[in-house]
Design a protein around this motif. Structure first.
Motif, PDB file in Angstrom:
ATOM      1  N   LYS A 159      -2.375  -4.895  -2.690  1.00 38.10           N
ATOM      2  CA  LYS A 159      -2.234  -4.443  -4.079  1.00 38.10           C
ATOM      3  C   LYS A 159      -1.021  -5.043  -4.773  1.00 38.10           C
ATOM      4  CE  LYS A 159      -3.239  -0.302  -5.333  1.00 38.10           C
ATOM      5  NZ  LYS A 159      -3.269   1.182  -5.487  1.00 38.10           N
ATOM      6  N   TYR A 160       0.064  -5.196  -4.029  1.00 36.88           N
ATOM      7  CA  TYR A 160       1.321  -5.700  -4.603  1.00 36.88           C
ATOM      8  C   TYR A 160       1.843  -6.837  -3.728  1.00 36.88           C
ATOM      9  CZ  TYR A 160       0.685  -0.903  -6.235  1.00 36.88           C
ATOM     10  OH  TYR A 160       0.140   0.274  -6.735  1.00 36.88           O
ATOM     11  N   PRO A 161       1.143  -7.981  -3.702  1.00 33.78           N
ATOM     12  CA  PRO A 161       1.432  -9.008  -2.698  1.00 33.78           C
ATOM     13  C   PRO A 161       2.608  -9.929  -2.976  1.00 33.78           C
ATOM     14  CG  PRO A 161      -0.411  -9.685  -4.051  1.00 33.78           C
ATOM     15  CD  PRO A 161      -0.064  -8.294  -4.482  1.00 33.78           C
ATOM     16  N   ASP A 162       3.044 -10.031  -4.248  1.00 36.69           N
ATOM     17  CA  ASP A 162       4.059 -11.049  -4.534  1.00 36.69           C
ATOM     18  C   ASP A 162       4.752 -10.757  -5.842  1.00 36.69           C
ATOM     19  OD1 ASP A 162       5.590 -13.377  -4.636  1.00 36.69           O
ATOM     20  OD2 ASP A 162       3.963 -14.574  -5.465  1.00 36.69           O
ATOM     21  N   GLY A 163       6.072 -10.681  -5.808  1.00 38.53           N
ATOM     22  CA  GLY A 163       6.838 -10.567  -7.041  1.00 38.53           C
ATOM     23  C   GLY A 163       7.129  -9.137  -7.472  1.00 38.53           C
ATOM     24  N   LYS A 164       7.417  -8.996  -8.767  1.00 36.92           N
ATOM     25  CA  LYS A 164       7.894  -7.738  -9.340  1.00 36.92           C
ATOM     26  C   LYS A 164       6.764  -6.972 -10.019  1.00 36.92           C
ATOM     27  CE  LYS A 164      11.335  -6.119 -12.739  1.00 36.92           C
ATOM     28  NZ  LYS A 164      12.360  -6.586 -13.716  1.00 36.92           N
ATOM     29  N   TYR A 165       6.755  -5.663  -9.775  1.00 38.59           N
ATOM     30  CA  TYR A 165       5.767  -4.773 -10.389  1.00 38.59           C
ATOM     31  C   TYR A 165       6.507  -3.560 -10.955  1.00 38.59           C
ATOM     32  CZ  TYR A 165       2.649  -7.473  -7.340  1.00 38.59           C
ATOM     33  OH  TYR A 165       1.981  -8.487  -6.703  1.00 38.59           O
ATOM     34  N   ILE A 166       6.091  -3.116 -12.127  1.00 36.07           N
ATOM     35  CA  ILE A 166       6.609  -1.892 -12.726  1.00 36.07           C
ATOM     36  C   ILE A 166       5.460  -0.890 -12.744  1.00 36.07           C
ATOM     37  CG2 ILE A 166       7.735  -0.829 -14.711  1.00 36.07           C
ATOM     38  CD1 ILE A 166       9.444  -2.955 -13.416  1.00 36.07           C
ATOM     39  N   LEU A 167       5.589   0.177 -11.958  1.00 33.76           N
ATOM     40  CA  LEU A 167       4.502   1.140 -11.792  1.00 33.76           C
ATOM     41  C   LEU A 167       4.854   2.463 -12.466  1.00 33.76           C
ATOM     42  CD1 LEU A 167       3.705   0.538  -8.006  1.00 33.76           C
ATOM     43  CD2 LEU A 167       2.866  -0.717  -9.996  1.00 33.76           C
ATOM     44  N   SER A 168       3.900   3.008 -13.197  1.00 32.39           N
ATOM     45  CA  SER A 168       4.089   4.302 -13.861  1.00 32.39           C
ATOM     46  C   SER A 168       3.795   5.438 -12.887  1.00 32.39           C
ATOM     47  CB  SER A 168       3.168   4.422 -15.078  1.00 32.39           C
ATOM     48  OG  SER A 168       3.469   3.420 -16.028  1.00 32.39           O
ATOM     49  N   PRO A 187       9.792   4.948 -14.254  1.00 29.28           N
ATOM     50  CA  PRO A 187       8.911   4.053 -13.487  1.00 29.28           C
ATOM     51  C   PRO A 187       9.490   3.656 -12.131  1.00 29.28           C
ATOM     52  CG  PRO A 187       9.984   2.850 -15.253  1.00 29.28           C
ATOM     53  CD  PRO A 187      10.311   4.296 -15.466  1.00 29.28           C
ATOM     54  N   LEU A 188       8.606   3.198 -11.281  1.00 28.18           N
ATOM     55  CA  LEU A 188       8.995   2.651  -9.975  1.00 28.18           C
ATOM     56  C   LEU A 188       8.913   1.132 -10.048  1.00 28.18           C
ATOM     57  CD1 LEU A 188       9.529   2.698  -6.878  1.00 28.18           C
ATOM     58  CD2 LEU A 188       7.039   2.916  -6.581  1.00 28.18           C
ATOM     59  N   THR A 189      10.001   0.469  -9.703  1.00 22.89           N
ATOM     60  CA  THR A 189      10.004  -0.990  -9.632  1.00 22.89           C
ATOM     61  C   THR A 189       9.769  -1.402  -8.183  1.00 22.89           C
ATOM     62  OG1 THR A 189      11.554  -1.177 -11.484  1.00 22.89           O
ATOM     63  CG2 THR A 189      11.326  -3.093 -10.047  1.00 22.89           C
ATOM     64  N   VAL A 190       8.824  -2.301  -7.976  1.00 20.55           N
ATOM     65  CA  VAL A 190       8.512  -2.816  -6.642  1.00 20.55           C
ATOM     66  C   VAL A 190       8.753  -4.319  -6.643  1.00 20.55           C
ATOM     67  CG1 VAL A 190       6.724  -3.112  -4.876  1.00 20.55           C
ATOM     68  CG2 VAL A 190       6.785  -1.023  -6.261  1.00 20.55           C
ATOM     69  N   TYR A 191       9.454  -4.788  -5.627  1.00 22.99           N
ATOM     70  CA  TYR A 191       9.579  -6.232  -5.471  1.00 22.99           C
ATOM     71  C   TYR A 191       9.104  -6.616  -4.075  1.00 22.99           C
ATOM     72  CZ  TYR A 191      10.929 -11.032  -5.533  1.00 22.99           C
ATOM     73  OH  TYR A 191      10.865 -12.411  -5.483  1.00 22.99           O
ATOM     74  N   THR A 192       8.091  -7.486  -4.029  1.00 25.86           N
ATOM     75  CA  THR A 192       7.545  -7.973  -2.763  1.00 25.86           C
ATOM     76  C   THR A 192       7.954  -9.419  -2.568  1.00 25.86           C
ATOM     77  OG1 THR A 192       5.622  -6.525  -3.036  1.00 25.86           O
ATOM     78  CG2 THR A 192       5.463  -8.276  -1.381  1.00 25.86           C
ATOM     79  N   SER A 193       8.666  -9.674  -1.493  1.00 30.81           N
ATOM     80  CA  SER A 193       9.126 -11.025  -1.180  1.00 30.81           C
ATOM     81  C   SER A 193       8.032 -11.827  -0.475  1.00 30.81           C
ATOM     82  CB  SER A 193      10.359 -10.955  -0.282  1.00 30.81           C
ATOM     83  OG  SER A 193      10.727 -12.237   0.186  1.00 30.81           O
ATOM     84  N   ARG A 194       7.986 -13.116  -0.740  1.00 31.51           N
ATOM     85  CA  ARG A 194       7.094 -14.012  -0.001  1.00 31.51           C
ATOM     86  C   ARG A 194       7.583 -14.252   1.418  1.00 31.51           C
ATOM     87  NH1 ARG A 194       6.653 -18.791  -4.546  1.00 31.51           N
ATOM     88  NH2 ARG A 194       5.513 -17.616  -6.144  1.00 31.51           N
ATOM     89  N   GLY A 195       8.826 -13.848   1.684  1.00 34.39           N
ATOM     90  CA  GLY A 195       9.387 -14.042   3.009  1.00 34.39           C
ATOM     91  C   GLY A 195       9.842 -15.468   3.239  1.00 34.39           C
ATOM     92  N   THR A 196      10.503 -15.664   4.371  1.00 32.68           N
ATOM     93  CA  THR A 196      11.036 -16.992   4.680  1.00 32.68           C
ATOM     94  C   THR A 196      10.260 -17.699   5.778  1.00 32.68           C
ATOM     95  OG1 THR A 196      12.594 -16.107   6.311  1.00 32.68           O
ATOM     96  CG2 THR A 196      13.359 -16.237   4.027  1.00 32.68           C
TER      97      THR A 196
END
Length: 314
Positions: A260-269, A280-289
């Motif tokens: 659902k939240y695979p990459d980058g920044k999301y602002i969820l209500s 809101p909830l801010t989600v940040y998903t890293s692509r990893g190294t």
């Protein structure tokens, strides 16, 4: 005059024939054209595969992100977090690869360093040297980590001791309180949701209501749980951004709890009627190294992220 005219007629007849013959020599036969086309088409997968294996996995990106949090105390305005995820130390990632990440991270002088799981690759069984290099990650307000699914092998935790030896505070269903200017910021973490024993209530238990909270959770789709709790920012990894993304298609594979939240920044209500928090909830998903399954990346380069927390302007 007659001779001159005859020569003119002779030349005018000869030129078209000469041009036409030259044109015939320059034409490419249909067979040669098709063979060339097929050869070029056959080379595309080879070139793309070589790029995905030998170039992009080493193309480490330094991403920068600003997160505005409604409940962030002014005394924490400008706090920086180095977010690292999915190192996958083992068969395809070695000490020198992590040293390269270390140099980038430490040059940014972050206030906090957060690792959101998959320190090691459970298929490799190699852990020699990881403590030495990880112990060089240092930040004035601490180094925090949670476990990912690859940090477990046959149900056994193979990463916690390594992280503790390296000086990381492993937040397995726990939290820590940071203090500045008489205000507090909570850093919480939960165990891996796939192979561990995650307990979000336990991780957040004891944090005073109204406290701004940063949650470390390996799987990004945990955000659906976080939305019902007093969490302001969730940092995750796990999905690798898809690792291989095709034009017009996107990721060809996303793991469980990383869809659902695979990459980058999301602002969820927040859900309607939530009783304790409406910001809101801010989600940040890293692509990893690192990489897992296959040591390939395509249109999805590895990254680490420097996150700056800012107070929302009134």
């Amino acid at each position: 005059m007659r001779i001159s005219a005859d020569r003119s007629e002779h030349l005018s007849e000869a030129n078209p024939s000469s041009i036409e013959e030259t044109g015939r020599k320059q034409k490419i036969s249909r067979r040669k054209f098709l063979l060339g086309l097929l050869g070029g088409a056959a080379a595309v997968p080879l070139v793309a595969g070589s790029y995905a294996r030998w170039i992009e996995p080493d193309w480490l990106q330094d991403r920068k992100l600003t997160c505005y949090l409604d409940r962030l105390p002014p005394s924490f305005d400008g706090l920086t977090i180095a977010h690292i995820s999915d190192l996958h130390y083992g068969d395809h990632v070695h000490s020198e690869d992590i040293e390269r990440i270390l140099e980038r991270v430490m040059s940014a002088k972050p206030d906090i360093i957060c690792l959101t799981g998959d320190l090691v690759d459970d298929r490799s069984g190699r852990t020699n040297g990881i403590v030495e290099v990880m112990s060089k990650f240092r930040a004035p307000l601490g180094q925090y980590a949670v476990l990912g699914n690859h940090d477990y092998s046959r149900g056994d935790d193979i990463a916690t001791d390594l992280l503790i030896q390296a000086g990381f505070d492993v937040l397995t269903n726990q939290h820590r309180m940071l203090q500045a200017g008489g205000a507090h910021l909570a850093i919480a973490g939960i165990d891996d949701a796939l192979d561990g024993s995650p307990d979000l209530d336990r991780a957040l238990g004891g944090i005073p209501s109204g406290t701004c909270c940063v949650l470390l959770a390996h799987e990004p789709d945990i955000a659906d749980w976080s939305l019902t709790k007093e969490v302001d920012l969730q940092l995750s990894g796990h999905s690798h951004g898809g690792q291989i993304r095709l034009p017009f298609i996107g990721p060809i594979f996303l793991p469980n709890l990383g869809e659902k939240y695979p990459d980058g920044k999301y602002i969820l209500s927040r859900p309607l009627g939530h009783h304790s928090i409406d910001t809101p909830l801010t989600v940040y998903t890293s692509r990893g190294t690192g990489t897992s399954l296959l040591p390939l990346r395509f249109s999805c380069p590895p990254e680490w992220t420097l996150i700056t927390l800012r107070v929302v302007a009134v």
